[in-house]
Design a protein around this motif. Structure first.
Motif: not given
Length: 177
Positions: A141-142, A149-151, A172-175
């Motif tokens: 996933a990362d 993000r880079m594309d 963002g990723w929030q758990w």
């Protein structure tokens, strides 16, 4: 049928290296769940206490975004799902819907605890294997997030375009449990 299920589990990363007699013991505790096409094994945000091993059929992993279900992955025979809820006791992070008629082995946290009582070393190995599988998926996933993000579109100065705050990349990723 039991032998085929043991072979199925032994091919999986989570149950790799687990003794046949422990898998027999575990399977003796676990029900087989039949799920008709288009029905849900579970939905995002449901409380979960079990994982599933897909025995037959195909299933879709779906994440809700702005009122729509977005496909994250298609699962096939031998794939497992739901193990995060067994590990962290948090609500389900995604939904899983049968694409075809499916059968799956339902492995509850309580059944895994019975393995703990039966053979602590084998239980520890299952837990380590589950952690490795979840880590593998997180790395994947990362990498996908980084690639996206880079594309991403770039501003005139070559810097990454910063989208509006209501888009997925800014959330963002929030758990949350």
């Amino acid at each position: 049928m039991q032998e085929a299920r043991i072979e199925l589990l032994q091919r999986m990363p989570i149950f790799g290296g687990i003794k046949t007699e422990i898998l027999q013991f575990l399977l003796g505790l676990c029900p087989i769940v039949s799920m008709p096409a288009d029905e849900f094994f579970f939905r995002e945000h449901d409380q979960g206490d079990s994982m599933f091993v897909l025995e037959t059929g195909k299933a879709a992993v779906l994440k809700s975004w702005r009122g729509q279900d977005c496909l994250l992955q298609t699962l096939k025979e031998g794939d497992c799902f739901g193990e995060m809820a067994v590990m962290d006791h948090c609500p389900r992070s995604a939904s899983v819907r049968a694409v075809e008629n499916c059968s799956a082995i339902r492995i509850s946290a309580a059944n895994l605890y019975r393995v703990y009582a039966q053979d602590l070393k084998q239980f520890a190995l299952i837990q380590m294997n589950m952690g490795r599988e979840v880590s593998r998926r997180l790395r994947e996933a990362d990498n996908r997030l980084f690639g996206a993000r880079m594309d991403a579109p770039r501003a005139d100065n070559g810097a990454p375009y910063s989208p509006a705050p209501d888009t997925l990349s800014d959330v963002g990723w929030q758990w949350k449990c």
